[in-house]
Design a protein around this motif. Structure first.
Motif, PDB file in Angstrom:
ATOM      1  N   VAL A 219       0.847  -1.192   0.000  1.00 43.29           N
ATOM      2  CA  VAL A 219       0.000   0.000   0.000  1.00 43.29           C
ATOM      3  C   VAL A 219       0.886   1.246   0.000  1.00 43.29           C
ATOM      4  O   VAL A 219       1.785   1.388   0.831  1.00 43.29           O
ATOM      5  CB  VAL A 219      -0.963  -0.003   1.205  1.00 43.29           C
ATOM      6  N   PRO A 220       0.675   2.161  -0.951  1.00 45.45           N
ATOM      7  CA  PRO A 220       1.552   3.338  -1.027  1.00 45.45           C
ATOM      8  C   PRO A 220       1.434   4.264   0.180  1.00 45.45           C
ATOM      9  O   PRO A 220       2.433   4.827   0.631  1.00 45.45           O
ATOM     10  CB  PRO A 220       1.083   4.047  -2.306  1.00 45.45           C
ATOM     11  N   ARG A 221       0.198   4.436   0.683  1.00 44.86           N
ATOM     12  CA  ARG A 221      -0.012   5.365   1.798  1.00 44.86           C
ATOM     13  C   ARG A 221      -0.910   4.702   2.834  1.00 44.86           C
ATOM     14  O   ARG A 221      -2.025   4.310   2.532  1.00 44.86           O
ATOM     15  CB  ARG A 221      -0.652   6.674   1.307  1.00 44.86           C
ATOM     16  N   LEU A 222      -0.395   4.611   4.057  1.00 43.54           N
ATOM     17  CA  LEU A 222      -1.163   4.078   5.175  1.00 43.54           C
ATOM     18  C   LEU A 222      -1.404   5.213   6.158  1.00 43.54           C
ATOM     19  O   LEU A 222      -0.474   5.929   6.539  1.00 43.54           O
ATOM     20  CB  LEU A 222      -0.404   2.946   5.869  1.00 43.54           C
ATOM     21  N   ARG A 223      -2.670   5.377   6.556  1.00 46.49           N
ATOM     22  CA  ARG A 223      -3.022   6.462   7.459  1.00 46.49           C
ATOM     23  C   ARG A 223      -3.746   5.891   8.676  1.00 46.49           C
ATOM     24  O   ARG A 223      -4.513   4.936   8.568  1.00 46.49           O
ATOM     25  CB  ARG A 223      -3.919   7.477   6.734  1.00 46.49           C
ATOM     26  N   ILE A 224      -3.495   6.476   9.826  1.00 48.84           N
ATOM     27  CA  ILE A 224      -4.172   6.077  11.060  1.00 48.84           C
ATOM     28  C   ILE A 224      -5.195   7.149  11.396  1.00 48.84           C
ATOM     29  O   ILE A 224      -4.890   8.344  11.341  1.00 48.84           O
ATOM     30  CB  ILE A 224      -3.166   5.936  12.221  1.00 48.84           C
ATOM     31  N   SER A 225      -6.403   6.727  11.743  1.00 56.25           N
ATOM     32  CA  SER A 225      -7.401   7.718  12.147  1.00 56.25           C
ATOM     33  C   SER A 225      -7.193   8.069  13.613  1.00 56.25           C
ATOM     34  O   SER A 225      -6.084   7.979  14.129  1.00 56.25           O
ATOM     35  CB  SER A 225      -8.816   7.205  11.867  1.00 56.25           C
ATOM     36  N   SER A 226      -8.204   8.463  14.321  1.00 52.49           N
ATOM     37  CA  SER A 226      -8.066   9.014  15.664  1.00 52.49           C
ATOM     38  C   SER A 226      -7.460   8.021  16.652  1.00 52.49           C
ATOM     39  O   SER A 226      -7.846   6.852  16.695  1.00 52.49           O
ATOM     40  CB  SER A 226      -9.442   9.451  16.172  1.00 52.49           C
ATOM     41  N   ILE A 227      -6.498   8.494  17.449  1.00 51.40           N
ATOM     42  CA  ILE A 227      -5.880   7.646  18.467  1.00 51.40           C
ATOM     43  C   ILE A 227      -5.889   8.353  19.817  1.00 51.40           C
ATOM     44  O   ILE A 227      -6.026   9.572  19.911  1.00 51.40           O
ATOM     45  CB  ILE A 227      -4.429   7.249  18.113  1.00 51.40           C
TER      46      ILE A 227
END
Length: 416
Positions: A219-227
């Motif tokens: 996956v080129p871009r991995l993003r994490i939502s709210s932590i």
């Protein structure tokens, strides 16, 4: 027969679950129905859900209205009492194929119960649904559901149940499937992401999942939502610092800037914890951009206490603010605390939003002249790695990652 109409309110997890429901409904052959996936985070969210149901009923005469989501889970009687509503379905039930097979039967009401909402606290597992129905460029993948914490203002654990994790292998399979279909970015979603793994064998942490995804997928871009920043584990901190495919953007569940208010909220961090986290993460990755949830007018909040929330925006270097005017939720401890007057709550929320507009504008202004890698989400729109929206002056190929030089900003987005 008409395909079902879906309406989604609330969080990214709801958006993910709507896509899963679309596939379950299609497999069951459901038609002639409107499904409203509701949010319960505030009293205003419930009011908007009822408003949306009435609007959709007017626009789809003769359709059976099916209400699900957190508001349906926590207040099934509220929606069952609405004349527009045919069925109320709980959060666990909405993700089960058998539920949709029943809903697709000719007698939609028939001999089945009009309200199908069971005890969400008894649910111990979360299935990782493999879905194909997202838009073309960014996909959300559910890795966790529910919450074991009991913040005094929050009704969501009673809508989502206790924390359950999707096994890492299922998450990796989902992401590989999305990459094969051409998705350039995946966002990991959940109710309490940093609790991922606590219920799995060996009790892995969110950082372990992130590293496994980056190792076993392309996956080129991995993003994490709210932590919840206080629960960020060392492996996650290391990945943030060293993995360029993990996007430099985090949304933090901060809620307030005053320690006494944080204690009354039953949060697990103090003001200095939030400031230290932002400082240390930005030291290891200077381009990191932070967003945050902040509540205005929590019970007992004085003007001095509120000022500490305003100051926290500057001290943490926040860019994207999600402001919640406090709204008491029946059954929560905060609803029984001394309340701030409504006009004061609204005035404080307006000041927070004005500050949010200012810090966003300052951030965007600092990016003018710089080159950014932008994922195009439409022929004229895209997002930077730091999640700033970019408007293009000419058509661009959709779903590609381009290097573009920012030429200006309009206070809400970058221009290129």
């Amino acid at each position: 027969m008409n395909a079902p109409v879906f309406a989604t309110l609330g969080c990214r997890l709801n958006a993910y679950e709507t896509e899963a429901m679309k596939e379950l409904a299609a497999a069951a052959g459901l038609s002639g129905a409107v499904i409203v996936n509701t949010c319960a985070v505030t009293g205003e969210a419930v009011r908007k859900a009822k408003q949306e149901i009435r609007r959709l009923s007017r626009e789809n005469p003769g359709a059976s209205i099916i209400v699900t989501g957190c508001a349906a889970q926590t207040e099934p009687e509220t929606f069952a009492a609405m004349p527009e509503v045919a069925r109320v379905v709980g959060n666990h039930e909405k993700m089960q194929a058998a539920t949709w097979q029943v809903l697709a039967a000719p007698d939609l009401i028939g001999e089945t119960e009009r309200v199908q909402v069971d005890d969400i606290m008894s649910v111990r597992e979360t299935a990782g649904h493999l879905i194909d129905g997202f838009g073309r460029h960014r996909a959300y993948v559910q890795v966790q559901n529910g919450c074991d914490h009991r913040c005094t203002f929050c009704i969501i654990p009673f809508g989502r149940g206790n924390s359950r994790s999707v096994p890492a292998g299922v998450v990796v399979e989902q992401i590989n499937r999305l990459v094969d279909r051409g998705f350039a970015e995946v966002v990991l979603t959940g109710v309490d992401l940093t609790s991922w793994g606590a219920d799995l064998p060996g009790e892995p942490r969110l950082g372990d999942l992130v590293r496994r995804i980056l190792k076993l997928t392309s996956v080129p871009r991995l993003r994490i939502s709210s932590i919840d920043s206080i629960e960020a584990d060392p492996a996650l901190i290391e990945a943030i610092a060293t993995e360029p495919r993990l996007m430099p953007h985090l949304h933090l569940s901060l809620q307030a800037g005053d320690d006494l208010i944080l204690k009354r909220m039953k949060r697990r961090h103090l003001r200095e914890d939030a400031i230290r986290f932002c400082r240390e993460v930005r030291a290891s990755r200077p381009e990191m951009v932070f967003g945050a949830d902040i509540i205005a007018g929590f019970p007992t909040e004085t003007e001095t206490m509120f000022q500490r929330s305003l100051d926290l925006v500057e001290e943490c270097g926040l860019t994207f603010l999600h402001v919640f005017p406090f709204s008491p939720r029946k059954g929560t401890p905060a609803a029984r605390m001394p309340q701030v007057r409504g006009p004061e709550i609204n005035e404080r929320a307006a000041r927070l939003r004005a500050l949010g507009d200012r810090v966003l504008g300052e951030h965007l202004g600092s990016q003018v002249g710089r080159v950014h890698r932008v994922l195009t989400e439409g022929v004229r729109i895209g997002r930077t790695e730091g999640f700033a929206e970019v408007a293009f002056g000419a058509d661009q190929p959709e779903g590609t990652i381009l290097e573009v030089r920012v030429t200006g900003q309009d206070g809400a987005r970058l221009l290129a």
